[in-house]
Write a protein that holds these residues in place. Structure first.
Motif, PDB file in Angstrom:
ATOM      1  N   ALA A  57       0.836  -1.207   0.000  1.00  0.00           N
ATOM      2  CA  ALA A  57       0.000   0.000   0.000  1.00  0.00           C
ATOM      3  C   ALA A  57       0.867   1.253   0.000  1.00  0.00           C
ATOM      4  CB  ALA A  57      -0.916  -0.002   1.212  1.00  0.00           C
ATOM      5  N   VAL A  58       0.413   2.243  -0.761  1.00  0.00           N
ATOM      6  CA  VAL A  58       1.038   3.564  -0.779  1.00  0.00           C
ATOM      7  C   VAL A  58      -0.075   4.605  -0.740  1.00  0.00           C
ATOM      8  CG1 VAL A  58       3.162   2.920  -1.992  1.00  0.00           C
ATOM      9  CG2 VAL A  58       1.155   3.565  -3.308  1.00  0.00           C
ATOM     10  N   LYS A  59       0.280   5.798  -0.312  1.00  0.00           N
ATOM     11  CA  LYS A  59      -0.683   6.894  -0.275  1.00  0.00           C
ATOM     12  C   LYS A  59      -0.390   7.824  -1.445  1.00  0.00           C
ATOM     13  CE  LYS A  59      -2.355   8.728   3.581  1.00  0.00           C
ATOM     14  NZ  LYS A  59      -2.466   9.522   4.823  1.00  0.00           N
ATOM     15  N   VAL A  60      -1.421   8.093  -2.223  1.00  0.00           N
ATOM     16  CA  VAL A  60      -1.325   8.984  -3.374  1.00  0.00           C
ATOM     17  C   VAL A  60      -2.389  10.063  -3.206  1.00  0.00           C
ATOM     18  CG1 VAL A  60      -1.460   9.173  -5.885  1.00  0.00           C
ATOM     19  CG2 VAL A  60      -0.584   7.062  -4.855  1.00  0.00           C
ATOM     20  N   GLY A  61      -1.956  11.288  -2.960  1.00  0.00           N
ATOM     21  CA  GLY A  61      -2.899  12.383  -2.801  1.00  0.00           C
ATOM     22  C   GLY A  61      -3.945  12.135  -1.734  1.00  0.00           C
ATOM     23  N   GLY A  62      -3.546  11.513  -0.650  1.00  0.00           N
ATOM     24  CA  GLY A  62      -4.468  11.248   0.449  1.00  0.00           C
ATOM     25  C   GLY A  62      -5.245   9.954   0.320  1.00  0.00           C
ATOM     26  N   VAL A  63      -5.085   9.222  -0.779  1.00  0.00           N
ATOM     27  CA  VAL A  63      -5.786   7.965  -0.999  1.00  0.00           C
ATOM     28  C   VAL A  63      -4.785   6.819  -0.893  1.00  0.00           C
ATOM     29  CG1 VAL A  63      -7.127   6.607  -2.655  1.00  0.00           C
ATOM     30  CG2 VAL A  63      -7.448   9.080  -2.529  1.00  0.00           C
ATOM     31  N   VAL A  64      -5.122   5.804  -0.112  1.00  0.00           N
ATOM     32  CA  VAL A  64      -4.265   4.629   0.015  1.00  0.00           C
ATOM     33  C   VAL A  64      -4.690   3.610  -1.033  1.00  0.00           C
ATOM     34  CG1 VAL A  64      -3.554   2.742   1.527  1.00  0.00           C
ATOM     35  CG2 VAL A  64      -3.885   5.032   2.470  1.00  0.00           C
ATOM     36  N   THR A  65      -3.706   3.055  -1.743  1.00  0.00           N
ATOM     37  CA  THR A  65      -3.996   2.058  -2.769  1.00  0.00           C
ATOM     38  C   THR A  65      -2.991   0.916  -2.717  1.00  0.00           C
ATOM     39  OG1 THR A  65      -4.380   1.658  -5.124  1.00  0.00           O
ATOM     40  CG2 THR A  65      -2.702   3.290  -4.580  1.00  0.00           C
ATOM     41  N   THR A  66      -3.474  -0.288  -2.994  1.00  0.00           N
ATOM     42  CA  THR A  66      -2.601  -1.445  -3.194  1.00  0.00           C
ATOM     43  C   THR A  66      -2.525  -1.759  -4.686  1.00  0.00           C
ATOM     44  OG1 THR A  66      -4.456  -2.969  -2.880  1.00  0.00           O
ATOM     45  CG2 THR A  66      -3.105  -2.454  -0.938  1.00  0.00           C
ATOM     46  N   GLY A  67      -3.058  -0.872  -5.486  1.00  0.00           N
ATOM     47  CA  GLY A  67      -3.068  -1.025  -6.931  1.00  0.00           C
ATOM     48  C   GLY A  67      -2.589   0.245  -7.596  1.00  0.00           C
ATOM     49  N   CYS A  68      -3.467   0.835  -8.409  1.00  0.00           N
ATOM     50  CA  CYS A  68      -3.102   2.028  -9.166  1.00  0.00           C
ATOM     51  C   CYS A  68      -4.310   2.938  -9.326  1.00  0.00           C
ATOM     52  CB  CYS A  68      -2.584   1.608 -10.543  1.00  0.00           C
ATOM     53  SG  CYS A  68      -1.772   2.921 -11.477  1.00  0.00           S
ATOM     54  N   LEU A  69      -4.088   4.228  -9.156  1.00  0.00           N
ATOM     55  CA  LEU A  69      -5.116   5.246  -9.362  1.00  0.00           C
ATOM     56  C   LEU A  69      -4.885   5.882 -10.731  1.00  0.00           C
ATOM     57  CD1 LEU A  69      -4.836   7.005  -5.880  1.00  0.00           C
ATOM     58  CD2 LEU A  69      -6.338   5.113  -6.528  1.00  0.00           C
ATOM     59  N   ILE A  70      -5.925   5.923 -11.537  1.00  0.00           N
ATOM     60  CA  ILE A  70      -5.781   6.432 -12.900  1.00  0.00           C
ATOM     61  C   ILE A  70      -6.785   7.553 -13.152  1.00  0.00           C
ATOM     62  CG2 ILE A  70      -5.959   5.887 -15.356  1.00  0.00           C
ATOM     63  CD1 ILE A  70      -5.139   3.019 -14.675  1.00  0.00           C
ATOM     64  N   ASP A  71      -6.290   8.685 -13.644  1.00  0.00           N
ATOM     65  CA  ASP A  71      -7.138   9.764 -14.134  1.00  0.00           C
ATOM     66  C   ASP A  71      -7.385   9.505 -15.614  1.00  0.00           C
ATOM     67  OD1 ASP A  71      -7.242  11.109 -11.699  1.00  0.00           O
ATOM     68  OD2 ASP A  71      -5.524  12.369 -12.173  1.00  0.00           O
ATOM     69  N   ALA A  72      -8.663   9.501 -16.025  1.00  0.00           N
ATOM     70  CA  ALA A  72      -9.011   9.228 -17.418  1.00  0.00           C
ATOM     71  C   ALA A  72      -9.830  10.382 -17.974  1.00  0.00           C
ATOM     72  CB  ALA A  72      -9.817   7.937 -17.514  1.00  0.00           C
ATOM     73  N   GLN A  73      -9.569  10.704 -19.235  1.00  0.00           N
ATOM     74  CA  GLN A  73     -10.284  11.822 -19.852  1.00  0.00           C
ATOM     75  C   GLN A  73     -10.355  11.655 -21.362  1.00  0.00           C
ATOM     76  OE1 GLN A  73      -7.839  15.092 -18.640  1.00  0.00           O
ATOM     77  NE2 GLN A  73      -6.188  14.606 -20.046  1.00  0.00           N
ATOM     78  N   GLY A  74     -11.371  12.265 -21.922  1.00  0.00           N
ATOM     79  CA  GLY A  74     -11.445  12.436 -23.358  1.00  0.00           C
ATOM     80  C   GLY A  74     -10.994  13.857 -23.654  1.00  0.00           C
ATOM     81  N   SER A  75     -10.107  14.021 -24.608  1.00  0.00           N
ATOM     82  CA  SER A  75      -9.600  15.350 -24.938  1.00  0.00           C
ATOM     83  C   SER A  75      -9.249  15.407 -26.419  1.00  0.00           C
ATOM     84  CB  SER A  75      -8.377  15.694 -24.084  1.00  0.00           C
ATOM     85  OG  SER A  75      -7.355  14.746 -24.284  1.00  0.00           O
ATOM     86  N   SER A  76      -9.043  16.596 -26.919  1.00  0.00           N
ATOM     87  CA  SER A  76      -8.625  16.754 -28.315  1.00  0.00           C
ATOM     88  C   SER A  76      -7.139  16.461 -28.405  1.00  0.00           C
ATOM     89  CB  SER A  76      -8.909  18.176 -28.793  1.00  0.00           C
ATOM     90  OG  SER A  76     -10.292  18.405 -28.849  1.00  0.00           O
ATOM     91  N   MET A  99      -4.636   8.698 -18.431  1.00  0.00           N
ATOM     92  CA  MET A  99      -5.012   8.188 -19.744  1.00  0.00           C
ATOM     93  C   MET A  99      -5.847   9.260 -20.445  1.00  0.00           C
ATOM     94  SD  MET A  99      -6.138   4.301 -18.700  1.00  0.00           S
ATOM     95  CE  MET A  99      -6.251   3.733 -20.395  1.00  0.00           C
ATOM     96  N   SER A 100      -5.439   9.641 -21.641  1.00  0.00           N
ATOM     97  CA  SER A 100      -6.179  10.616 -22.441  1.00  0.00           C
ATOM     98  C   SER A 100      -6.500   9.985 -23.784  1.00  0.00           C
ATOM     99  CB  SER A 100      -5.347  11.876 -22.671  1.00  0.00           C
ATOM    100  OG  SER A 100      -5.072  12.513 -21.455  1.00  0.00           O
ATOM    101  N   PHE A 101      -7.765  10.075 -24.178  1.00  0.00           N
ATOM    102  CA  PHE A 101      -8.199   9.526 -25.457  1.00  0.00           C
ATOM    103  C   PHE A 101      -8.780  10.632 -26.318  1.00  0.00           C
ATOM    104  CE2 PHE A 101      -7.598   5.788 -23.095  1.00  0.00           C
ATOM    105  CZ  PHE A 101      -7.335   4.789 -24.015  1.00  0.00           C
ATOM    106  N   ASP A 102      -8.487  10.567 -27.608  1.00  0.00           N
ATOM    107  CA  ASP A 102      -8.943  11.605 -28.532  1.00  0.00           C
ATOM    108  C   ASP A 102     -10.458  11.530 -28.695  1.00  0.00           C
ATOM    109  OD1 ASP A 102      -9.328  13.445 -30.595  1.00  0.00           O
ATOM    110  OD2 ASP A 102      -7.431  12.916 -31.543  1.00  0.00           O
ATOM    111  N   VAL A 103     -11.136  12.613 -28.373  1.00  0.00           N
ATOM    112  CA  VAL A 103     -12.598  12.648 -28.488  1.00  0.00           C
ATOM    113  C   VAL A 103     -13.056  12.438 -29.933  1.00  0.00           C
ATOM    114  CG1 VAL A 103     -12.996  14.038 -26.414  1.00  0.00           C
ATOM    115  CG2 VAL A 103     -12.616  15.184 -28.601  1.00  0.00           C
ATOM    116  N   ALA A 104     -12.172  12.697 -30.886  1.00  0.00           N
ATOM    117  CA  ALA A 104     -12.517  12.488 -32.291  1.00  0.00           C
ATOM    118  C   ALA A 104     -12.565  11.006 -32.655  1.00  0.00           C
ATOM    119  CB  ALA A 104     -11.509  13.211 -33.189  1.00  0.00           C
ATOM    120  N   ASP A 105     -11.991  10.136 -31.819  1.00  0.00           N
ATOM    121  CA  ASP A 105     -11.941   8.702 -32.105  1.00  0.00           C
ATOM    122  C   ASP A 105     -12.770   7.845 -31.152  1.00  0.00           C
ATOM    123  OD1 ASP A 105     -10.041   8.830 -34.301  1.00  0.00           O
ATOM    124  OD2 ASP A 105      -8.546   9.351 -32.799  1.00  0.00           O
ATOM    125  N   LEU A 106     -13.163   8.378 -30.014  1.00  0.00           N
ATOM    126  CA  LEU A 106     -13.843   7.573 -28.994  1.00  0.00           C
ATOM    127  C   LEU A 106     -15.125   6.916 -29.508  1.00  0.00           C
ATOM    128  CD1 LEU A 106     -13.284   9.743 -25.806  1.00  0.00           C
ATOM    129  CD2 LEU A 106     -12.658   7.332 -26.071  1.00  0.00           C
TER     130      LEU A 106
END
Length: 132
Positions: A40-59, A94-101
């Protein structure tokens, strides 16, 4: 039940409900493949035994070019207490192109493409040199 390796996806905008479900499906797929939790590690106040991922659709670059980009943003510390988990990712983006989603969703490739990019966030191909 002991903790398991879990990927938590935080949605940052630009994704439809169906696209968010594709991220959840990819995270569940990795959760079935990776059978043991990491220390376990703390990332931004959150404890995880895995991985925290920010996901977004963007140009990114418009239709049919770069579908998505992903990678780790934070690694576990390289200390003896981490053992073999030293330098493995605990956060990423993770960022994905909104033109392809919508096209990927419609043609049934979205979960596979997200799973592939999520692999980069969790360290496949991105931390190999560091890990030797």
């Amino acid at each position: 039940m002991p903790p398991r390796y879990a990927i938590t996806v935080n949605f940052r905008g630009g994704l439809s409900g169906g696209q968010k479900e594709a991220f959840r499906a990819a995270a569940d797929r990795w959760g079935r493949v990776i059978s043991a939790p990491l220390p376990a590690v703390k990332v931004g106040g959150v404890v995880t035994t895995g991985c925290l991922i920010d996901a977004q659709g963007s140009s990114i670059d418009g239709p049919s070019g770069i579908l998505g980009m992903a990678g780790p943003t934070r690694l576990r510390p390289g200390i003896p207490a981490m053992g073999k988990a030293a330098y493995l990712p605990c956060a990423g983006i993770m960022s994905f192109d909104v033109a392809d989603l919508a096209t990927m969703e419609r043609d049934g490739t979205l979960v596979d493409v997200i799973t592939h990019e999520m692999g980069h966030v969790i360290g496949i191909g991105t931390v190999w040199a560091r890990k030797g």
